[in-house]
Design a protein around this motif. Structure first.
Motif, mmCIF file in Angstrom:
data_model
loop_
_atom_site.group_PDB
_atom_site.id
_atom_site.type_symbol
_atom_site.label_atom_id
_atom_site.label_comp_id
_atom_site.label_asym_id
_atom_site.label_seq_id
_atom_site.Cartn_x
_atom_site.Cartn_y
_atom_site.Cartn_z
ATOM 1 N N ARG A 51 -38.216 -60.655 -24.485
ATOM 2 C CA ARG A 51 -37.723 -61.874 -25.139
ATOM 3 C C ARG A 51 -36.714 -62.594 -24.243
ATOM 4 N N ARG A 52 -35.857 -61.831 -23.595
ATOM 5 C CA ARG A 52 -34.870 -62.439 -22.695
ATOM 6 C C ARG A 52 -35.568 -63.120 -21.522
ATOM 7 N N GLU A 53 -36.564 -62.453 -20.959
ATOM 8 C CA GLU A 53 -37.296 -63.027 -19.824
ATOM 9 C C GLU A 53 -38.019 -64.315 -20.210
ATOM 10 N N ARG A 54 -38.460 -64.393 -21.461
ATOM 11 C CA ARG A 54 -39.237 -65.545 -21.917
ATOM 12 C C ARG A 54 -38.376 -66.626 -22.560
ATOM 13 N N LEU B 246 -29.125 -56.337 -18.574
ATOM 14 C CA LEU B 246 -29.842 -56.360 -19.851
ATOM 15 C C LEU B 246 -28.974 -55.774 -20.958
ATOM 16 N N ALA B 247 -28.294 -54.676 -20.671
ATOM 17 C CA ALA B 247 -27.420 -54.054 -21.660
ATOM 18 C C ALA B 247 -26.314 -55.018 -22.084
ATOM 19 N N GLN B 248 -25.753 -55.764 -21.122
ATOM 20 C CA GLN B 248 -24.693 -56.717 -21.454
ATOM 21 C C GLN B 248 -25.241 -57.822 -22.354
ATOM 22 N N TRP B 249 -26.435 -58.319 -22.043
ATOM 23 C CA TRP B 249 -27.044 -59.383 -22.845
ATOM 24 C C TRP B 249 -27.296 -58.901 -24.276
ATOM 25 N N ILE B 250 -27.822 -57.691 -24.412
ATOM 26 C CA ILE B 250 -28.065 -57.137 -25.747
ATOM 27 C C ILE B 250 -26.742 -56.965 -26.487
ATOM 28 N N GLY B 251 -25.734 -56.431 -25.808
ATOM 29 C CA GLY B 251 -24.444 -56.218 -26.446
ATOM 30 C C GLY B 251 -23.808 -57.505 -26.944
ATOM 31 N N GLU B 252 -24.083 -58.599 -26.245
ATOM 32 C CA GLU B 252 -23.465 -59.874 -26.602
ATOM 33 C C GLU B 252 -24.269 -60.651 -27.638
ATOM 34 N N HIS B 253 -25.592 -60.437 -27.703
ATOM 35 C CA HIS B 253 -26.446 -61.318 -28.505
ATOM 36 C C HIS B 253 -27.182 -60.645 -29.662
ATOM 37 N N VAL B 254 -27.282 -59.336 -29.665
ATOM 38 C CA VAL B 254 -28.008 -58.639 -30.727
ATOM 39 C C VAL B 254 -26.998 -58.020 -31.688
ATOM 40 N N THR B 255 -27.266 -58.102 -32.988
ATOM 41 C CA THR B 255 -26.388 -57.465 -33.965
ATOM 42 C C THR B 255 -27.085 -56.257 -34.582
ATOM 43 N N PHE B 256 -26.269 -55.292 -35.016
ATOM 44 C CA PHE B 256 -26.760 -54.022 -35.563
ATOM 45 C C PHE B 256 -26.007 -53.739 -36.863
ATOM 46 N N PRO B 257 -26.317 -54.455 -37.941
ATOM 47 C CA PRO B 257 -25.558 -54.269 -39.180
ATOM 48 C C PRO B 257 -25.706 -52.855 -39.747
ATOM 49 N N ALA B 258 -24.628 -52.360 -40.318
ATOM 50 C CA ALA B 258 -24.687 -51.078 -41.030
ATOM 51 C C ALA B 258 -25.238 -51.301 -42.430
ATOM 52 N N HIS C 80 -42.637 -45.083 -25.570
ATOM 53 C CA HIS C 80 -43.121 -44.178 -26.603
ATOM 54 C C HIS C 80 -42.093 -43.960 -27.711
ATOM 55 N N SER C 81 -40.833 -44.305 -27.472
ATOM 56 C CA SER C 81 -39.767 -44.064 -28.445
ATOM 57 C C SER C 81 -39.328 -45.373 -29.079
ATOM 58 N N ALA C 82 -38.659 -45.255 -30.231
ATOM 59 C CA ALA C 82 -38.114 -46.450 -30.875
ATOM 60 C C ALA C 82 -37.070 -47.141 -29.996
ATOM 61 N N PRO C 83 -36.085 -46.421 -29.410
ATOM 62 C CA PRO C 83 -35.133 -47.108 -28.525
ATOM 63 C C PRO C 83 -35.830 -47.774 -27.338
ATOM 64 N N GLY C 84 -36.812 -47.078 -26.748
ATOM 65 C CA GLY C 84 -37.528 -47.653 -25.615
ATOM 66 C C GLY C 84 -38.294 -48.904 -25.991
ATOM 67 N N LEU C 85 -38.917 -48.883 -27.161
ATOM 68 C CA LEU C 85 -39.674 -50.045 -27.612
ATOM 69 C C LEU C 85 -38.758 -51.232 -27.891
ATOM 70 N N LEU C 86 -37.639 -50.976 -28.544
ATOM 71 C CA LEU C 86 -36.701 -52.059 -28.829
ATOM 72 C C LEU C 86 -36.164 -52.687 -27.545
ATOM 73 N N VAL C 87 -35.820 -51.859 -26.569
ATOM 74 C CA VAL C 87 -35.266 -52.387 -25.318
ATOM 75 C C VAL C 87 -36.325 -53.166 -24.546
ATOM 76 N N GLU C 88 -37.547 -52.659 -24.498
ATOM 77 C CA GLU C 88 -38.612 -53.386 -23.795
ATOM 78 C C GLU C 88 -38.889 -54.715 -24.477
ATOM 79 N N ALA C 89 -38.895 -54.741 -25.821
ATOM 80 C CA ALA C 89 -39.124 -55.992 -26.539
ATOM 81 C C ALA C 89 -37.997 -56.988 -26.276
ATOM 82 N N LEU C 90 -36.748 -56.522 -26.300
ATOM 83 C CA LEU C 90 -35.627 -57.423 -26.037
ATOM 84 C C LEU C 90 -35.634 -57.896 -24.583
ATOM 85 N N HIS C 91 -36.040 -57.026 -23.658
ATOM 86 C CA HIS C 91 -36.188 -57.418 -22.256
ATOM 87 C C HIS C 91 -37.188 -58.561 -22.130
#
Length: 488
Positions: A172-175, A210-222, A159-170
């Motif tokens: 994508r990683r699985e696929r 999952l957190a480690q994979w996101i930390g290593e592969h996703v970027t969050f530009p300012a 229901h939240s933006a953080p939850g949606l982003l994490v589920e989507a990245l989960h």
């Protein structure tokens, strides 16, 4: 019913020159609000006009916006931005939006799956501070937030933006799909770090791997964003309809000035935004600090004190020579010394801001800017006050701005009329106001550690200065209190 997609628009309206059929949803954007329509989407449209390509946008809204999304679909995802300058207006038909999804119209599962399409390279956000579900006291994910609680219990139905982003990245990683870049475009400090903390905090609760994979592969530009975009009103929509010859319920007005500074750190590519004047840099923070303190800080100063003085719009404040003088003085004498930026003429920047604030065609309401002050005061004024407390210097106008916020959230203006206070902490603020007499109001509101922290309420110089500013407002009213400090 006629729409902007079905009628012949006047020749003066600038239209997309590219093939919209080539667009793919390579950018998925949270929050089809006024600012995004007049900023990121417009700049992407300008890139497409210059060089074509397939960088289309899919707009996402979660718990509101169903009417807006229905209207957008009815006009083939086209909408209008009217740039309003002191010397005239220019209408632009924006075509960069490929499609849109809304939780009420389409369901959350369709939204989650959109993020999982292989071509998605960027997920951008304009969801305001509240949407990131960050605890302001810690800067980390607020695990007590009701939407975060829901998402931790139901990770596949977020229901939240953080939850949606994490589920989507989960997923994508699985696929075996590549990750995307997460690009915050909200006007908050360190927005890249804010969204990174929200996403990694949620992911860590679900799975350290999952957190480690996101930390290593996703970027969050300012990013740093700048454009004055007033909320749509019946009057502004009617003005745009007159210019077009047809109604556009998705239209928005904005000033001609536009700026976007981005940390160039994208894992899956990006549009060539630099061709539309966007600045791609290594470090956004000095730019962000300059804008938050000089522009947004003076905007908030004018919003609270201007509203109390009876001024409905920022341009009305600028017609008052003392308010105009005080705003420029605040920028150059109290905010500029606190900045880290180099190579920028801050006097010229301040003068450009005064000119933008004075634009008579742009009806930017003081009440609108005054919203959510508890989220804005720390970065716009309080950090500068902390700098002055450490380094010395005059910060009388900053003190008056904070006192102005305290008078504003007390809920009654100088004429005795009720103020419609909109703030995430409004219930807590209301309780403090109702249980404190005027003479103790400053101490009562200083108890809000979410805003003032633990240090400022314990600093006698800060408390004394704030009380003096409060008393000046109480005795003299906003116009006179500003006049007494302007020109000092």
């Amino acid at each position: 019913m006629n729409t902007i997609a079905s009628v012949t628009l006047p020749d003066s309206v600038k239209r997309p020159r590219y093939d919209r059929h080539r667009l793919q949803s390579r950018i998925v954007h949270f929050g089809f609000g006024a600012f995004h329509r007049a900023h990121q989407a417009l700049l992407t449209d300008r890139v497409l006009n210059q060089q074509g390509g397939d960088w289309g946008i899919c707009e996402i809204s979660l718990f509101s916006g169903d009417k807006l999304m229905s209207d957008l679909r009815a006009q083939d995802h086209l909408y209008t931005v009217l740039e309003k300058g002191a010397d005239g207006n220019q209408a632009y038909l924006i075509g960069a939006v490929k499609e849109c999804l809304n939780a009420k119209l389409d369901g959350m599962e369709a939204i989650v799956e959109k993020f999982c399409e292989p071509q998605v390279a960027i997920v951008s956000l304009t969801i305001t501070e509240k949407g990131y579900c960050i605890d302001p006291a810690t800067g980390k994910l607020d695990t007590r937030n009701e939407r975060i609680v829901h998402d931790l219990e139901n990770p596949h139905q977020p229901h939240s933006a953080p939850g949606l982003l994490v589920e989507a990245l989960h997923r994508r990683r699985e696929r075996g799909l590549a990750p995307f870049t997460v690009l915050s475009c909200d006007n908050i400090p360190d927005n890249g770090h804010v969204v990174r903390h929200a996403v990694l905090g949620m992911a860590q609760k679900r799975s350290p791997e999952l957190a480690q994979w996101i930390g290593e592969h996703v970027t969050f530009p300012a990013t740093m964003v700048d454009r004055i975009v007033p909320a749509a009103t019946p009057e502004s929509l009617a003005e745009i309809a007159d210019a077009l010859g047809v109604e556009d319920p998705c239209a928005i007005s904005a000033e001609p000035f536009i700026q976007w500074v981005i940390e160039d750190n994208f894992v899956a590519g990006r549009p060539a935004w630099e061709t539309a004047g966007v600045q791609l840099v290594e470090d956004v923070q000095p730019w962000e600090q300059m804008k938050l303190r000089m522009l947004n800080g003076s905007h908030s100063f004018l919003a609270y004190l201007g509203y109390l003085a009876g001024y409905q719009h920022i341009s009305d404040c600028m017609q008052d020579a003392r308010f105009r003088q005080a705003a420029r003085q605040l920028m150059l004498k109290e905010q500029a010394p606190t900045l880290r930026i180099t190579g920028v003429d801050l006097t010229a920047y301040a003068d450009s801001l005064i000119a933008r604030f004075s634009n008579p065609a742009l009806k930017h309401r003081t009440w609108q800017i005054a919203m959510d002050g508890s989220q804005k005061l720390p970065q716009r004024m309080l950090e500068s006050i902390r700098w002055h407390l450490q380094h010395g210097g005059d910060w009388s106008l900053l003190a008056l701005g904070v006192a102005g916020w305290m008078r504003y959230v007390s809920g009654v203006d100088e004429q005795g009329d009720a103020i419609d206070v909109r703030d995430p902490l409004s219930e807590k603020i209301r309780g403090l106001v109702e249980n404190s007499p005027q003479e103790n109001r400053v101490e009562a509101l200083l108890s809000l550690q979410e805003i003032f922290g633990a240090d400022l309420p314990q600093n006698p110089i800060f408390v004394h200065s704030l009380k003096a500013a409060w008393q000046s407002l109480s005795r003299n009213g906003a116009k006179e209190a500003v006049a007494r400090l302007a020109g000092r």
